[in-house]
Design an enzyme around this catalytic site. Structure first.
Site, PDB file in Angstrom:
ATOM      1  N   ASN A   1      -4.595   1.620 -13.823  1.00  0.00           N
ATOM      2  CA  ASN A   1      -3.635   0.723 -13.168  1.00  0.00           C
ATOM      3  C   ASN A   1      -2.244   1.335 -13.207  1.00  0.00           C
ATOM      4  O   ASN A   1      -1.910   2.081 -14.122  1.00  0.00           O
ATOM      5  CB  ASN A   1      -3.608  -0.620 -13.912  1.00  0.00           C
ATOM      6  CG  ASN A   1      -2.683  -1.632 -13.255  1.00  0.00           C
ATOM      7  OD1 ASN A   1      -2.638  -1.747 -12.032  1.00  0.00           O
ATOM      8  ND2 ASN A   1      -1.929  -2.368 -14.061  1.00  0.00           N
TER       9      ASN A   1
ATOM     10  N   GLY B   1       0.790  -1.233   0.000  1.00  0.00           N
ATOM     11  CA  GLY B   1       0.000   0.000   0.000  1.00  0.00           C
ATOM     12  C   GLY B   1       0.817   1.274   0.000  1.00  0.00           C
ATOM     13  O   GLY B   1       0.317   2.320   0.409  1.00  0.00           O
ATOM     14  N   THR B   2       2.042   1.226  -0.524  1.00  0.00           N
ATOM     15  CA  THR B   2       2.794   2.492  -0.563  1.00  0.00           C
ATOM     16  C   THR B   2       2.195   3.446  -1.604  1.00  0.00           C
ATOM     17  O   THR B   2       2.204   4.665  -1.401  1.00  0.00           O
ATOM     18  CB  THR B   2       4.298   2.278  -0.829  1.00  0.00           C
ATOM     19  OG1 THR B   2       4.475   1.689  -2.112  1.00  0.00           O
ATOM     20  CG2 THR B   2       4.935   1.403   0.244  1.00  0.00           C
ATOM     21  N   ASN B   3       1.653   2.904  -2.679  1.00  0.00           N
ATOM     22  CA  ASN B   3       0.980   3.781  -3.655  1.00  0.00           C
ATOM     23  C   ASN B   3      -0.339   4.302  -3.095  1.00  0.00           C
ATOM     24  O   ASN B   3      -0.702   5.457  -3.337  1.00  0.00           O
ATOM     25  CB  ASN B   3       0.766   3.051  -4.983  1.00  0.00           C
ATOM     26  CG  ASN B   3       2.032   3.015  -5.806  1.00  0.00           C
ATOM     27  OD1 ASN B   3       2.427   4.019  -6.383  1.00  0.00           O
ATOM     28  ND2 ASN B   3       2.709   1.866  -5.817  1.00  0.00           N
TER      29      ASN B   3
ATOM     30  N   HIS C   1       1.782   0.047 -13.163  1.00  0.00           N
ATOM     31  CA  HIS C   1       2.597  -1.172 -13.325  1.00  0.00           C
ATOM     32  C   HIS C   1       4.077  -0.789 -13.292  1.00  0.00           C
ATOM     33  O   HIS C   1       4.478   0.198 -13.915  1.00  0.00           O
ATOM     34  CB  HIS C   1       2.252  -1.871 -14.649  1.00  0.00           C
ATOM     35  CG  HIS C   1       2.979  -3.159 -14.798  1.00  0.00           C
ATOM     36  ND1 HIS C   1       2.607  -4.305 -14.114  1.00  0.00           N
ATOM     37  CD2 HIS C   1       4.097  -3.475 -15.489  1.00  0.00           C
ATOM     38  CE1 HIS C   1       3.460  -5.275 -14.407  1.00  0.00           C
ATOM     39  NE2 HIS C   1       4.379  -4.804 -15.243  1.00  0.00           N
TER      40      HIS C   1
ATOM     41  N   ARG D   1     -14.607 -16.131 -10.774  1.00  0.00           N
ATOM     42  CA  ARG D   1     -14.136 -14.750 -10.726  1.00  0.00           C
ATOM     43  C   ARG D   1     -15.299 -13.775 -10.943  1.00  0.00           C
ATOM     44  O   ARG D   1     -15.336 -12.698 -10.382  1.00  0.00           O
ATOM     45  CB  ARG D   1     -13.071 -14.565 -11.815  1.00  0.00           C
ATOM     46  CG  ARG D   1     -12.209 -13.360 -11.628  1.00  0.00           C
ATOM     47  CD  ARG D   1     -11.095 -13.387 -12.633  1.00  0.00           C
ATOM     48  NE  ARG D   1     -10.083 -14.370 -12.301  1.00  0.00           N
ATOM     49  CZ  ARG D   1      -8.998 -14.099 -11.579  1.00  0.00           C
ATOM     50  NH1 ARG D   1      -8.787 -12.895 -11.124  1.00  0.00           N
ATOM     51  NH2 ARG D   1      -8.115 -15.040 -11.323  1.00  0.00           N
TER      52      ARG D   1
ATOM     53  N   MET E   1      -3.389  -7.249  -7.310  1.00  0.00           N
ATOM     54  CA  MET E   1      -2.724  -8.305  -8.056  1.00  0.00           C
ATOM     55  C   MET E   1      -3.721  -9.325  -8.634  1.00  0.00           C
ATOM     56  O   MET E   1      -3.462 -10.526  -8.637  1.00  0.00           O
ATOM     57  CB  MET E   1      -1.670  -8.992  -7.171  1.00  0.00           C
ATOM     58  CG  MET E   1      -0.652  -8.029  -6.596  1.00  0.00           C
ATOM     59  SD  MET E   1       0.104  -6.891  -7.808  1.00  0.00           S
ATOM     60  CE  MET E   1       1.446  -7.920  -8.360  1.00  0.00           C
ATOM     61  N   ARG E   2      -4.845  -8.834  -9.102  1.00  0.00           N
ATOM     62  CA  ARG E   2      -5.847  -9.684  -9.754  1.00  0.00           C
ATOM     63  C   ARG E   2      -6.135  -9.133 -11.135  1.00  0.00           C
ATOM     64  O   ARG E   2      -6.175  -7.906 -11.309  1.00  0.00           O
ATOM     65  CB  ARG E   2      -7.171  -9.666  -8.984  1.00  0.00           C
ATOM     66  CG  ARG E   2      -7.072 -10.173  -7.585  1.00  0.00           C
ATOM     67  CD  ARG E   2      -7.168 -11.676  -7.574  1.00  0.00           C
ATOM     68  NE  ARG E   2      -6.905 -12.194  -6.245  1.00  0.00           N
ATOM     69  CZ  ARG E   2      -6.419 -13.396  -6.001  1.00  0.00           C
ATOM     70  NH1 ARG E   2      -6.138 -14.212  -6.996  1.00  0.00           N
ATOM     71  NH2 ARG E   2      -6.205 -13.808  -4.777  1.00  0.00           N
TER      72      ARG E   2
HETATM   73  C1  GAR Z   1       3.646  -1.482  -7.283  1.00  0.00           C
HETATM   74  O1  GAR Z   1       4.992  -1.504  -7.706  1.00  0.00           O
HETATM   75  C2  GAR Z   1       2.710  -1.614  -8.473  1.00  0.00           C
HETATM   76  O2  GAR Z   1       3.196  -0.986  -9.619  1.00  0.00           O
HETATM   77  C3  GAR Z   1       2.677  -3.112  -8.631  1.00  0.00           C
HETATM   78  O3  GAR Z   1       2.591  -3.596  -7.333  1.00  0.00           O
HETATM   79  C4  GAR Z   1       3.330  -2.732  -6.470  1.00  0.00           C
HETATM   80  C5  GAR Z   1       2.479  -2.422  -5.270  1.00  0.00           C
HETATM   81  O4  GAR Z   1       3.204  -1.706  -4.303  1.00  0.00           O
HETATM   82  N1  GAR Z   1       1.568  -3.518  -9.458  1.00  0.00           N
HETATM   83  C6  GAR Z   1       1.626  -4.523 -10.322  1.00  0.00           C
HETATM   84  O5  GAR Z   1       2.611  -5.223 -10.473  1.00  0.00           O
HETATM   85  C7  GAR Z   1       0.357  -4.740 -11.126  1.00  0.00           C
HETATM   86  N2  GAR Z   1       0.599  -5.576 -12.234  1.00  0.00           N
HETATM   87  P1  GAR Z   1       2.460  -0.981  -3.115  1.00  0.00           P
HETATM   88  O6  GAR Z   1       1.478  -2.010  -2.512  1.00  0.00           O
HETATM   89  O7  GAR Z   1       3.522  -0.626  -2.134  1.00  0.00           O
HETATM   90  O8  GAR Z   1       1.731   0.197  -3.673  1.00  0.00           O
END
Ligand code: GAR
Length: 189
Positions: A106, A11-13, A108, A64, A89-90
């Site tokens: 999203n 959850g840093t984003n 990535h 799903r 991640m789904r």
């Molecule tokens: C992030 O780097 C995001 O780009 C990636 O998961 C990480 C989550 O970090 N997303 C993917 O790979 C989606 N395909 P966070 O939980 O610290 O935000």
């Protein structure tokens, strides 16, 4: 603008978006966190910010589409303009996509289309690339595909470890995701 954030992990984003004062003053309201992992650290980050949390586990459903239908029903009264995926991640399928066409964004951790899918940072590092990146895009039914909104290159240096690179990619994510959301807010008004 009312948004839901979907996340599965640290959850840093989520934090970068939730704590951005410019976004708040431009009307961003994070009305819920939707999370598929009951023990994910992002849950406490939402709790400490008084953001309502909806935990929904895919393993509790036969399909799903049933899993996503429950999310659709939960979101309906919340009247969200956008869904922001932040480490969710789904794969999102048409049950959810068809209700929020062009409204699901999203992030990535690669310069798409390179290194789509899981472990994108590690794979770019292991391959000896001299750069990777960050991509923010609208989603479609593919894995990490859909119209690109913004891409940034992140250099990989010979002296890097995967942890150093991961931090550099995340720093870039935390810089650009709020900027992209600010532009969405401005368009929405
Ligand atoms: C992030 O780097 C995001 O780009 C990636 O998961 C990480 C989550 O970090 N997303 C993917 O790979 C989606 N395909 P966070 O939980 O610290 O935000």
């Amino acid at each position: 603008m009312r948004v839901a954030i979907f996340a599965s992990g640290n959850g840093t984003n989520f934090e970068a978006l939730a704590d951005d004062e410019t976004l708040k003053s431009n009307g961003l309201e994070i009305v819920t966190l939707v999370c598929d992992q009951p023990n994910a650290p992002v849950i406490n980050k939402a709790k400490s910010r008084n953001i309502p949390i909806f935990i929904n586990k895919l393993s509790e459903y036969k399909s799903r589409s049933e899993y996503e239908k429950v999310i659709v029903d939960y979101l309906k009264p919340l009247d969200v303009g956008y869904i922001l995926l932040a480490g969710y991640m789904r794969v999102v399928t048409k049950t959810l996509l068809s209700k929020y066409t062009g409204k699901i964004v999203n992030i990535h951790p690669s310069y798409l289309p390179s290194y789509s899918g899981l472990n994108a940072i590690e794979r770019a590092f292991e391959a000896g690339e001299n750069h990777t990146g960050v991509t923010i895009h609208y989603i479609d039914e593919g894995v990490d595909t859909g119209p690109i909104i913004r891409q940034e290159i992140v250099s990989i240096y010979k002296s890097d470890t995967v942890d150093i690179l991961e931090q550099r990619v995340h720093d870039k994510e935390h810089e650009v995701y709020p900027e992209v959301v600010l532009n969405l807010l401005k368009k929405y008004q």
